[in-house]
Design a protein around this motif. Sequence first.
Motif, PDB file in Angstrom:
ATOM      1  N   VAL A   3      -2.557 -12.140  47.243  1.00 37.81           N
ATOM      2  CA  VAL A   3      -2.758 -13.587  47.395  1.00 37.81           C
ATOM      3  C   VAL A   3      -2.466 -14.072  48.818  1.00 37.81           C
ATOM      4  N   SER A   4      -1.368 -13.670  49.421  1.00 35.87           N
ATOM      5  CA  SER A   4      -1.001 -14.171  50.748  1.00 35.87           C
ATOM      6  C   SER A   4      -1.653 -13.340  51.846  1.00 35.87           C
ATOM      7  N   PHE A   5      -1.984 -14.013  52.957  1.00 35.79           N
ATOM      8  CA  PHE A   5      -2.603 -13.356  54.104  1.00 35.79           C
ATOM      9  C   PHE A   5      -1.772 -13.598  55.347  1.00 35.79           C
ATOM     10  N   GLN A   6      -1.213 -12.539  55.907  1.00 34.31           N
ATOM     11  CA  GLN A   6      -0.513 -12.574  57.187  1.00 34.31           C
ATOM     12  C   GLN A   6      -1.186 -11.555  58.102  1.00 34.31           C
ATOM     13  N   PRO A   7      -1.731 -12.013  59.220  1.00 35.34           N
ATOM     14  CA  PRO A   7      -2.502 -11.114  60.097  1.00 35.34           C
ATOM     15  C   PRO A   7      -1.781  -9.829  60.478  1.00 35.34           C
ATOM     16  N   LYS A   8      -0.492  -9.910  60.799  1.00 33.49           N
ATOM     17  CA  LYS A   8       0.221  -8.708  61.250  1.00 33.49           C
ATOM     18  C   LYS A   8       0.293  -7.649  60.145  1.00 33.49           C
ATOM     19  N   THR A   9       0.192  -8.068  58.891  1.00 36.55           N
ATOM     20  CA  THR A   9       0.200  -7.119  57.780  1.00 36.55           C
ATOM     21  C   THR A   9      -1.156  -6.457  57.615  1.00 36.55           C
ATOM     22  N   TYR A  10      -2.213  -7.245  57.660  1.00 32.39           N
ATOM     23  CA  TYR A  10      -3.549  -6.718  57.385  1.00 32.39           C
ATOM     24  C   TYR A  10      -4.174  -6.005  58.574  1.00 32.39           C
ATOM     25  N   PHE A  11      -3.758  -6.375  59.783  1.00 29.70           N
ATOM     26  CA  PHE A  11      -4.290  -5.712  60.974  1.00 29.70           C
ATOM     27  C   PHE A  11      -3.334  -4.643  61.495  1.00 29.70           C
ATOM     28  N   SER A  12      -2.377  -4.254  60.677  1.00 27.35           N
ATOM     29  CA  SER A  12      -1.411  -3.234  61.079  1.00 27.35           C
ATOM     30  C   SER A  12      -2.055  -1.853  61.120  1.00 27.35           C
ATOM     31  N   VAL A  13      -1.669  -1.056  62.112  1.00 27.51           N
ATOM     32  CA  VAL A  13      -2.198   0.296  62.253  1.00 27.51           C
ATOM     33  C   VAL A  13      -1.742   1.188  61.104  1.00 27.51           C
ATOM     34  N   GLN A  14      -0.754   0.731  60.332  1.00 28.46           N
ATOM     35  CA  GLN A  14      -0.294   1.549  59.202  1.00 28.46           C
ATOM     36  C   GLN A  14      -1.407   1.831  58.203  1.00 28.46           C
ATOM     37  N   TRP A  15      -2.386   0.910  58.104  1.00 28.52           N
ATOM     38  CA  TRP A  15      -3.476   1.130  57.156  1.00 28.52           C
ATOM     39  C   TRP A  15      -4.314   2.342  57.561  1.00 28.52           C
ATOM     40  N   THR A  16      -4.593   2.459  58.858  1.00 25.72           N
ATOM     41  CA  THR A  16      -5.324   3.639  59.311  1.00 25.72           C
ATOM     42  C   THR A  16      -4.457   4.882  59.189  1.00 25.72           C
ATOM     43  N   ALA A  17      -3.144   4.729  59.417  1.00 25.03           N
ATOM     44  CA  ALA A  17      -2.222   5.865  59.234  1.00 25.03           C
ATOM     45  C   ALA A  17      -2.272   6.349  57.792  1.00 25.03           C
ATOM     46  N   TYR A  18      -2.314   5.412  56.845  1.00 24.82           N
ATOM     47  CA  TYR A  18      -2.422   5.795  55.434  1.00 24.82           C
ATOM     48  C   TYR A  18      -3.737   6.530  55.167  1.00 24.82           C
ATOM     49  N   MET A  19      -4.817   6.023  55.747  1.00 25.20           N
ATOM     50  CA  MET A  19      -6.119   6.674  55.563  1.00 25.20           C
ATOM     51  C   MET A  19      -6.080   8.108  56.078  1.00 25.20           C
ATOM     52  N   ILE A  20      -5.532   8.281  57.280  1.00 21.28           N
ATOM     53  CA  ILE A  20      -5.466   9.614  57.874  1.00 21.28           C
ATOM     54  C   ILE A  20      -4.607  10.536  57.017  1.00 21.28           C
ATOM     55  N   PHE A  21      -3.473  10.017  56.536  1.00 23.08           N
ATOM     56  CA  PHE A  21      -2.590  10.816  55.690  1.00 23.08           C
ATOM     57  C   PHE A  21      -3.330  11.295  54.438  1.00 23.08           C
ATOM     58  N   MET A  22      -4.004  10.387  53.760  1.00 21.47           N
ATOM     59  CA  MET A  22      -4.686  10.746  52.520  1.00 21.47           C
ATOM     60  C   MET A  22      -5.762  11.802  52.754  1.00 21.47           C
ATOM     61  N   VAL A  23      -6.496  11.657  53.855  1.00 17.79           N
ATOM     62  CA  VAL A  23      -7.586  12.589  54.127  1.00 17.79           C
ATOM     63  C   VAL A  23      -7.053  13.953  54.574  1.00 17.79           C
ATOM     64  N   LEU A  24      -6.012  13.968  55.401  1.00 16.98           N
ATOM     65  CA  LEU A  24      -5.434  15.226  55.850  1.00 16.98           C
ATOM     66  C   LEU A  24      -4.854  16.012  54.684  1.00 16.98           C
ATOM     67  N   VAL A  25      -4.161  15.318  53.789  1.00 13.72           N
ATOM     68  CA  VAL A  25      -3.544  15.980  52.648  1.00 13.72           C
ATOM     69  C   VAL A  25      -4.605  16.434  51.643  1.00 13.72           C
ATOM     70  N   GLY A  26      -5.586  15.583  51.390  1.00 10.50           N
ATOM     71  CA  GLY A  26      -6.614  15.925  50.404  1.00 10.50           C
ATOM     72  C   GLY A  26      -7.606  16.955  50.896  1.00 10.50           C
ATOM     73  N   GLY A  27      -8.083  16.775  52.120  1.00 13.11           N
ATOM     74  CA  GLY A  27      -9.056  17.724  52.662  1.00 13.11           C
ATOM     75  C   GLY A  27     -10.128  17.016  53.471  1.00 13.11           C
ATOM     76  N   LEU A  28     -10.019  17.093  54.791  1.00 13.76           N
ATOM     77  CA  LEU A  28     -10.977  16.456  55.683  1.00 13.76           C
ATOM     78  C   LEU A  28     -12.358  17.082  55.520  1.00 13.76           C
ATOM     79  N   GLY A  29     -13.379  16.234  55.391  1.00 11.54           N
ATOM     80  CA  GLY A  29     -14.742  16.731  55.278  1.00 11.54           C
ATOM     81  C   GLY A  29     -15.120  17.244  53.916  1.00 11.54           C
ATOM     82  N   THR A  30     -14.314  16.926  52.894  1.00 12.84           N
ATOM     83  CA  THR A  30     -14.670  17.276  51.512  1.00 12.84           C
ATOM     84  C   THR A  30     -14.695  15.992  50.690  1.00 12.84           C
ATOM     85  N   PHE A  31     -15.719  15.838  49.884  1.00 13.34           N
ATOM     86  CA  PHE A  31     -15.869  14.608  49.110  1.00 13.34           C
ATOM     87  C   PHE A  31     -14.710  14.434  48.130  1.00 13.34           C
TER      88      PHE A  31
END
Length: 345
Positions: A244-272
């Motif tokens: 519900v709430s929107f704070q720019p520093k939360t949504y534009f935080s680099v942590q979101w991309t860090a989470y994406m990278i973590f999930m892909v590295l652990v799961g398997g880069l380049g595999t569906f």
Amino acid sequence: MTVVSSNTLSGGMRVERWTRLSRIAVWIAVLLLVALALVPGIFGAGSVDRMTALFVYVLLAAMWNALAGYGGLVSVGQQVFFGLGAYFTVKLADKGIDPFVAIVVSGLVVAAFSYLLSFPMLRLQGGEFAIGMWVVSALTHLLVNLDGLIQGETGTSLISLNAYDAGSRRAIIYWMALAAMAGVLTALFLLLRSRTGTAIQAIRDNEDAARALGVKVMGTKRILFVLAAFGIGLAGALWLASAVSFQPKTYFSVQWTAYMIFMVLVGGLGTFEGAILGALIFFVIETWFGGLGVWYLIGLGLVALIFALFLPRGLWGAIESRFGISLMPVGYRLSIPPNISRQGE
């Protein structure tokens, strides 16, 4: 849907795409989606909210994996699309548009923005592209802060959601997240199995060689770039609807991309399948250890480091190379009869 399962070569060898196991996996996936659609009527509010978060994580992981794993476009600034998905939802709702309609429209607006952004950004290569995307994210964050509606880092709320009672609102957000995940994953799967998908992977492997073979490099990369932005924009809008709430520093935080990278590295880069598995692993870790504060983040870093050192292809990549299993095949494989395999030994 017409499927060409295999082409027989000399000696009984076959080039396959679909296998018996992959067909079964597709039907299981369809049945699982049907079962997941029933969750709001069976489970409580907490379970519905957590499952909504899982669908968002799958979206994020799949889109970053599509961009980096299949397209070779490693970005550390994908949070720009996550933040803009939430921001445009707030703006559209403030103009009187129904908040649930605003979620869908914001994803399309983010896609349009990414299309324009792709012209300068896709001219960059390697590290320049990665850092360039981070710079774009930081600048966009600053510009959003200047909007009077947002009130700087104070932020605002998607107050128009109050028109719906809590139960209905939660169920609609859940179903929208489920539909977004299923729809975007299906679109990505079909794209990767098409000629364009083959061109995307050719560009990843050797851009100059792909261009020499007649591949339209910029146009092909742009398709993937826009699709990834659209999916991440939808994820940001859906996360806003849940929080519900929107704070720019939360949504534009680099942590979101860090989470994406973590999930892909652990799961398997380049595999569906790897992106989906990585999202599930991240979801479980967050559910069990998310309350540990900074130790939780340290733990994520250590897990990512261990996988990078000992399982560089990720968990699913290791399974695929060890057992030859592919549940959602986007490429082809050579099937060798057992008698030929034994002769080679």
